[in-house]
Design an enzyme around this catalytic site. Structure first.
Site, mmCIF file in Angstrom:
data_model
loop_
_atom_site.group_PDB
_atom_site.id
_atom_site.type_symbol
_atom_site.label_atom_id
_atom_site.label_comp_id
_atom_site.label_asym_id
_atom_site.label_seq_id
_atom_site.Cartn_x
_atom_site.Cartn_y
_atom_site.Cartn_z
ATOM 1 C CD GLU A 62 -3.004 -0.990 0.267
ATOM 2 O OE1 GLU A 62 -3.045 -0.013 -0.505
ATOM 3 O OE2 GLU A 62 -3.805 -1.941 0.193
ATOM 4 C CG ASN A 66 -0.787 5.257 -1.155
ATOM 5 O OD1 ASN A 66 -1.581 4.899 -2.017
ATOM 6 N ND2 ASN A 66 -1.099 5.328 0.133
ATOM 7 N NE ARG A 121 -5.209 3.888 -6.339
ATOM 8 C CZ ARG A 121 -4.566 2.988 -7.086
ATOM 9 N NH1 ARG A 121 -4.273 3.243 -8.313
ATOM 10 N NH2 ARG A 121 -4.220 1.846 -6.573
HETATM 11 N N1 LIG Z 1 2.966 9.100 -0.835
HETATM 12 C C1 LIG Z 1 1.950 9.945 -1.118
HETATM 13 N N2 LIG Z 1 2.187 11.134 -1.728
HETATM 14 C C2 LIG Z 1 1.181 11.993 -2.013
HETATM 15 N N3 LIG Z 1 -0.114 11.759 -1.723
HETATM 16 C C3 LIG Z 1 -0.420 10.594 -1.113
HETATM 17 C C4 LIG Z 1 0.576 9.625 -0.777
HETATM 18 N N4 LIG Z 1 -0.032 8.584 -0.172
HETATM 19 C C5 LIG Z 1 -1.334 8.876 -0.125
HETATM 20 N N5 LIG Z 1 -1.602 10.088 -0.685
HETATM 21 C C6 LIG Z 1 -2.912 10.755 -0.750
HETATM 22 O O1 LIG Z 1 -3.775 10.162 0.216
HETATM 23 C C7 LIG Z 1 -4.953 9.651 -0.414
HETATM 24 C C8 LIG Z 1 -5.428 8.406 0.302
HETATM 25 O O2 LIG Z 1 -4.498 7.326 0.138
HETATM 26 P P1 LIG Z 1 -5.039 5.830 0.237
HETATM 27 O O3 LIG Z 1 -3.904 4.913 -0.039
HETATM 28 O O4 LIG Z 1 -5.769 5.666 1.516
HETATM 29 O O5 LIG Z 1 -6.117 5.747 -0.930
HETATM 30 P P2 LIG Z 1 -5.856 5.751 -2.508
HETATM 31 O O6 LIG Z 1 -4.417 5.480 -2.793
HETATM 32 O O7 LIG Z 1 -6.425 6.985 -3.093
HETATM 33 O O8 LIG Z 1 -6.727 4.511 -2.980
HETATM 34 P P3 LIG Z 1 -6.332 2.950 -2.811
HETATM 35 O O9 LIG Z 1 -5.147 2.855 -1.900
HETATM 36 O O10 LIG Z 1 -7.549 2.320 -2.201
HETATM 37 O O11 LIG Z 1 -6.048 2.450 -4.177
HETATM 38 C C9 LIG Z 1 -4.575 9.466 -1.867
HETATM 39 O O12 LIG Z 1 -5.699 9.533 -2.720
HETATM 40 C C10 LIG Z 1 -3.600 10.609 -2.111
HETATM 41 O O13 LIG Z 1 -4.278 11.812 -2.349
HETATM 42 MG MG LIG Z 2 -3.391 3.908 -1.887
#
Ligand SMILES: Nc1ncnc2c1ncn2[C@@H]1O[C@H](COP(=O)(O)OP(=O)(O)OP(=O)(O)O)[C@@H](O)[C@H]1O
Ligand SMILES: [Mg+2]
Lengths: 158, 106
Positions: A62, A66, A121
């Site tokens: 995860e 990200n 996502r």
């Molecule tokens: N390393 C990162 N750099 C920049 N923004 C991030 C990062 N990690 C997370 N985010 C932000 O936080 C939000 C939530 O992250 P999360 O992993 O919970 O969900 P997601 O990645 O959008 O969806 P999923 O993980 O279910 O595919 C993301 O949509 C993004 O905007």
């Molecule tokens: Mg994610």
């Protein structure tokens, strides 16, 4: 600077550090599996249960995904994965990027929160990391990058 | 990540093999959508018994196909999720959005 912690168990005073690793790789999606395998073989030194190992692999996947999807959306940047474990069976894994950062970490960590508009996502990444580990700490600075620290205490540690 | 597919009457069954992460999901989603477009099934079953790893990108893949199926009037089910898949499906409450079919494990 924005940061937040999800904690299930009270953080224990950590034991002696027994081992550590650090890896730096580009934000290419083929490295998601690489990061999982690397973490899994490191953690395997502690003889984790099948489900503990699966949880850690999922949480690392995860965090690394990200970085690839959100931190560096239109470019390839650097991801740093590092890990440590302690004498009491506590494992600490950190995933860092120097990408775009998160303005409000608390908001980003809410279940179903996503900035993705493609409909592919679920916004469950941070929720999964929080559920599969004992402690999740995220700190971020807009334009500078994000750091995710995952802590899990393995049951076989004494 | 690879898959096999099988059509029986109005039912299209796709079985996924391997690790369902973002890397695996990227190419798979457009292939599955093309398949659903072409076959226009009444029922679409996604069999996840051979998936050894699944993270939230896998959840995204399932949700995306659920929308795709709704858009072509097909009803979708998940079949035989492996232990790895089931844990994350339940954590995300996906069992409330989509039917999960399991044959009794003896
Ligand atoms: N390393 C990162 N750099 C920049 N923004 C991030 C990062 N990690 C997370 N985010 C932000 O936080 C939000 C939530 O992250 P999360 O992993 O919970 O969900 P997601 O990645 O959008 O969806 P999923 O993980 O279910 O595919 C993301 O949509 C993004 O905007
Ligand atoms: Mg994610």
């Amino acid at each position: 600077m924005s940061s937040a912690v999800i904690e299930k168990k009270q953080k224990r005073k950590t034991d002696r550090e027994l081992n550590s690793f650090k890896a730096v790789f580009p934000s290419r999606s083929a490295n998601e599996g690489f990061a999982r395998m690397l973490t899994a073989s490191f953690v395997s030194q502690l003889d984790p249960t099948v489900s503990e190992l699966a949880d850690i692999k999922t949480a690392v996947s995860e965090a690394v995904t990200n970085c690839i999807v959100h931190a560096y959306p239109d470019s390839v940047g650097e991801i740093t994965l590092s890990g440590k474990y302690y004498g009491d069976g506590q494992v600490v894994i950190t995933v860092k990027d120097k990408g775009k950062g998160i303005e409000n970490v608390k908001e980003a960590m809410q279940p179903l929160y996503t900035t993705d508009s493609g409909g592919e996502r679920s916004g469950m990444g941070f929720t999964v990391m929080g559920a599969f580990c004992d402690r999740l700490r995220v700190s971020s600075r807009l334009g500078a990058g994000t750091s995710v620290t995952l802590t899990k205490k393995l049951s076989r540690g004494e | 990540m690879h898959y096999t597919c099988q059509t029986e009457g109005q039912r299209l069954t796709v079985t996924l093999y391997g690790e369902l992460d973002h890397h695996g999901a990227v190419s798979l989603r457009s292939e599955l959508d093309r398949l659903i477009e072409r076959e226009r099934p009444r029922f679409f079953a996604l069999c996840l018994s051979e998936v050894s790893f699944c993270d939230s990108s896998g959840l995204g893949l399932v949700m995306g196909r659920l929308k795709k199926c709704a858009s072509v009037g097909a009803s979708m089910v998940i079949r035989e999720p492996s232990v790895a898949v089931e844990k994350i499906l339940l954590l995300a409450g996906m069992d409330k959005l989509i039917k999960i079919e399991r044959t009794e494990r003896v």
